[in-house]
Design a protein around this motif. Structure first.
Motif, PDB file in Angstrom:
ATOM      1  N   ARG A  78       0.822  -1.210   0.000  1.00  0.00           N
ATOM      2  CA  ARG A  78       0.000   0.000   0.000  1.00  0.00           C
ATOM      3  C   ARG A  78       0.859   1.265   0.000  1.00  0.00           C
ATOM      4  N   MET A  79       1.985   1.228   0.662  1.00  0.00           N
ATOM      5  CA  MET A  79       2.899   2.365   0.604  1.00  0.00           C
ATOM      6  C   MET A  79       3.403   2.584  -0.809  1.00  0.00           C
ATOM      7  N   ASP A  80       3.537   1.513  -1.560  1.00  0.00           N
ATOM      8  CA  ASP A  80       4.008   1.588  -2.939  1.00  0.00           C
ATOM      9  C   ASP A  80       2.897   1.965  -3.913  1.00  0.00           C
ATOM     10  N   THR A  81       1.682   2.156  -3.405  1.00  0.00           N
ATOM     11  CA  THR A  81       0.524   2.431  -4.250  1.00  0.00           C
ATOM     12  C   THR A  81      -0.090   3.761  -3.825  1.00  0.00           C
ATOM     13  N   PRO A  82       0.308   4.867  -4.425  1.00  0.00           N
ATOM     14  CA  PRO A  82      -0.174   6.176  -3.979  1.00  0.00           C
ATOM     15  C   PRO A  82      -1.691   6.303  -3.952  1.00  0.00           C
ATOM     16  N   GLY A  83      -2.371   5.644  -4.884  1.00  0.00           N
ATOM     17  CA  GLY A  83      -3.815   5.761  -4.952  1.00  0.00           C
ATOM     18  C   GLY A  83      -4.540   5.243  -3.731  1.00  0.00           C
ATOM     19  N   CYS A  84      -3.895   4.381  -2.953  1.00  0.00           N
ATOM     20  CA  CYS A  84      -4.542   3.835  -1.755  1.00  0.00           C
ATOM     21  C   CYS A  84      -4.865   4.916  -0.730  1.00  0.00           C
ATOM     22  N   LYS A  85      -4.167   6.054  -0.813  1.00  0.00           N
ATOM     23  CA  LYS A  85      -4.433   7.157   0.118  1.00  0.00           C
ATOM     24  C   LYS A  85      -5.721   7.892  -0.233  1.00  0.00           C
ATOM     25  N   ASN A  86      -6.189   7.715  -1.452  1.00  0.00           N
ATOM     26  CA  ASN A  86      -7.310   8.517  -1.943  1.00  0.00           C
ATOM     27  C   ASN A  86      -8.620   7.765  -2.030  1.00  0.00           C
ATOM     28  N   VAL A  87      -8.561   6.441  -2.220  1.00  0.00           N
ATOM     29  CA  VAL A  87      -9.775   5.711  -2.556  1.00  0.00           C
ATOM     30  C   VAL A  87      -9.633   4.246  -2.162  1.00  0.00           C
ATOM     31  N   ALA A  88     -10.775   3.628  -1.841  1.00  0.00           N
ATOM     32  CA  ALA A  88     -10.826   2.173  -1.698  1.00  0.00           C
ATOM     33  C   ALA A  88     -11.152   1.621  -3.084  1.00  0.00           C
ATOM     34  N   HIS A  89     -10.135   1.136  -3.758  1.00  0.00           N
ATOM     35  CA  HIS A  89     -10.281   0.812  -5.176  1.00  0.00           C
ATOM     36  C   HIS A  89     -10.638  -0.658  -5.351  1.00  0.00           C
ATOM     37  N   LEU A  90     -11.923  -0.926  -5.599  1.00  0.00           N
ATOM     38  CA  LEU A  90     -12.423  -2.276  -5.828  1.00  0.00           C
ATOM     39  C   LEU A  90     -12.904  -2.404  -7.279  1.00  0.00           C
ATOM     40  N   ASN A  91     -12.159  -1.788  -8.182  1.00  0.00           N
ATOM     41  CA  ASN A  91     -12.450  -1.862  -9.611  1.00  0.00           C
ATOM     42  C   ASN A  91     -11.195  -2.292 -10.362  1.00  0.00           C
ATOM     43  N   ASN A  92     -10.521  -3.305  -9.850  1.00  0.00           N
ATOM     44  CA  ASN A  92      -9.273  -3.764 -10.449  1.00  0.00           C
ATOM     45  C   ASN A  92      -9.493  -4.536 -11.737  1.00  0.00           C
ATOM     46  N   ALA A  93     -10.698  -5.086 -11.928  1.00  0.00           N
ATOM     47  CA  ALA A  93     -11.021  -5.739 -13.195  1.00  0.00           C
ATOM     48  C   ALA A  93     -11.241  -4.721 -14.297  1.00  0.00           C
ATOM     49  N   GLY A  94     -11.391  -3.444 -13.928  1.00  0.00           N
ATOM     50  CA  GLY A  94     -11.459  -2.373 -14.907  1.00  0.00           C
ATOM     51  C   GLY A  94     -10.073  -1.828 -15.183  1.00  0.00           C
ATOM     52  N   ALA A  95      -9.468  -1.259 -14.157  1.00  0.00           N
ATOM     53  CA  ALA A  95      -8.087  -0.768 -14.231  1.00  0.00           C
ATOM     54  C   ALA A  95      -7.581  -0.650 -12.812  1.00  0.00           C
TER      55      ALA A  95
END
Length: 395
Positions: free
Chosen positions: A16-33
């Motif tokens: 999660r530290m390596d994933t900046p977007g984790c600070k902004n959103v709970a991203h449960l659309n990984n099958a999209g992008a």
């Protein structure tokens, strides 16, 4: 090499530290992008900055080793050889380049599944109309997965030129038995094309174990690469029988005055002009997934998706729609009396990204609902993010 896992356990904090977007959103659309990790972002932006500083051609020359490293990284990820890999601008184009290169003849049959993606189904119908090919859809077994017995029976009838299926459908949570299909195709001497758009980066994908002759995949989904990137695999043994639907001075060599010679590796399916920054970054994404550990990723995704299904099943008036013996990280569901699009909007307002399914992508699946909510987890997601989605659902 970074160490992200021990055994089958991903270091979630580090991921999660390596994933900046984790600070902004709970991203449960990984099958999209999926959210890209920092090394992918840096590889992409650094090359674009270099292009701006010294010029596109000059940047490509300077970063030629990184561009070439893409082939090795992807080959290692899926158990292939570098000369069996081609860089293509997206998974659809990769799939098209393979499919339209197959030398179909009148009377040939294509076998596919009820869960096939509509984009692929359109291509089947086009070839059927232009070349006199027949498309047969293999029925499902009792659990909603491709019936291997029915597939074997159809193969035994003969005239099958190609078996083509998706590894994981885009609109439900099943995993097709790709390796078992591969064994049947080898027994019957039939070409096998696997659409791995949703599986590469989520599951262990080994082309020798699966037995596919051709495979297409995208960068933007579970592999966590940039949009506008993809790749294909084509096995050495069939390369020379497949002539790409179009050629240029990269895929072929001009032999004056009136001839040409197609190159003998998978790059015959490429074009000279390409998204160089994207190719470099996609190679970084493939190496990153290998460093995290595909088995660890698969275990984590399976666990999180199972937890999400359990909690959705316990939620009032909620139906989980996923089929098959083996579930994937894609979870589809409905809530009685509520439009999936409205649920997607309500989740977005709470900082949770999900998506919806649509009939336009459901191919031959007549049992699919017109629409459903699609939540797709990845290894950097957490239980807290799953709970946050549940709070956004109507009661």
């Amino acid at each position: 090499m970074k160490i992200f896992y021990e055994g089958l356990h991903v270091d979630i904090g580090r991921a999660r530290m390596d994933t900046p977007g984790c600070k902004n959103v709970a991203h449960l659309n990984n099958a999209g992008a999926a959210l890209p990790p920092r090394p992918v972002i840096e590889a992409l932006t650094e090359h674009l900055a270099l292009e701006a500083a010294i010029g596109g051609y000059e940047a490509a020359e300077q970063n030629a080793a990184a561009t070439e490293g893409f082939y090795t990284a992807v080959a290692q990820l899926i158990g292939a050889n570098p000369d069996e890999i081609a860089y293509v601008e997206n998974a659809t184009r990769a799939w098209d380049m393979m499919f339209y290169a197959i030398p179909f003849a009148p009377g040939d049959r294509i076998l596919t599944t009820t869960s096939e993606y509509s984009s692929n189904a359109i291509a089947y119908r086009q070839v059927a109309a232009s070349k006199g090919v027949r498309v047969d859809v293999i029925p499902d077994d009792a659990e909603g997965t491709l019936s291997l017995d029915a597939l074997d029976a159809e193969l035994s009838r003969g005239d099958v030129r190609l078996v083509s299926l998706n590894h994981i459908p885009t609109h439900n949570g099943l995993v097709n038995p790709a390796a078992a299909v591969g064994r049947l195709c080898r027994e019957h001497g039939v070409l096998y094309l696997l659409d791995a758009c949703q599986s590469v980066g989520q599951l262990t994908v080994d082309v020798d174990e699966i037995g596919c002759d051709m495979l297409s995949a995208t960068g933007r989904k579970y592999l966590r690469g940039p949009r506008g990137t993809g790749f294909l695999f084509v096995r050495r043994g069939i390369l020379l029988m497949l002539e790409p639907p179009f050629l240029d001075l990269h895929s072929a060599t001009w032999k004056a005055p009136d001839g040409y010679e197609i190159r003998e590796d998978a790059r015959r399916f490429e074009t000279w002009e390409r998204y160089v920054a994207g190719q470099i970054a996609l190679g970084v994404a493939a190496r990153y997934a290998s460093e995290v550990g595909i088995e660890a990723i698969q275990d984590r995704v399976t666990s999180l998706a199972g937890l999400l299904r359990e909690r959705l099943a316990a939620h009032p008036r909620t139906s989980v729609l996923d089929k098959g013996k083996r579930p994937s990280g894609i979870v589809t569901f409905t809530v009685d009396g509520h439009d999936p699009a409205a649920i997607k909007k309500a989740a977005r307002e709470r900082g949770v990204n999900v998506n919806t399914t649509s009939p336009r992508s459901q191919g031959y699946d007549t049992s699919a609902l017109p629409s459903a909510v699609r939540a797709s987890v990845h290894y950097y997601n957490t239980e807290e993010e799953i709970d946050l989605l549940l709070t956004a659902l109507p009661r």
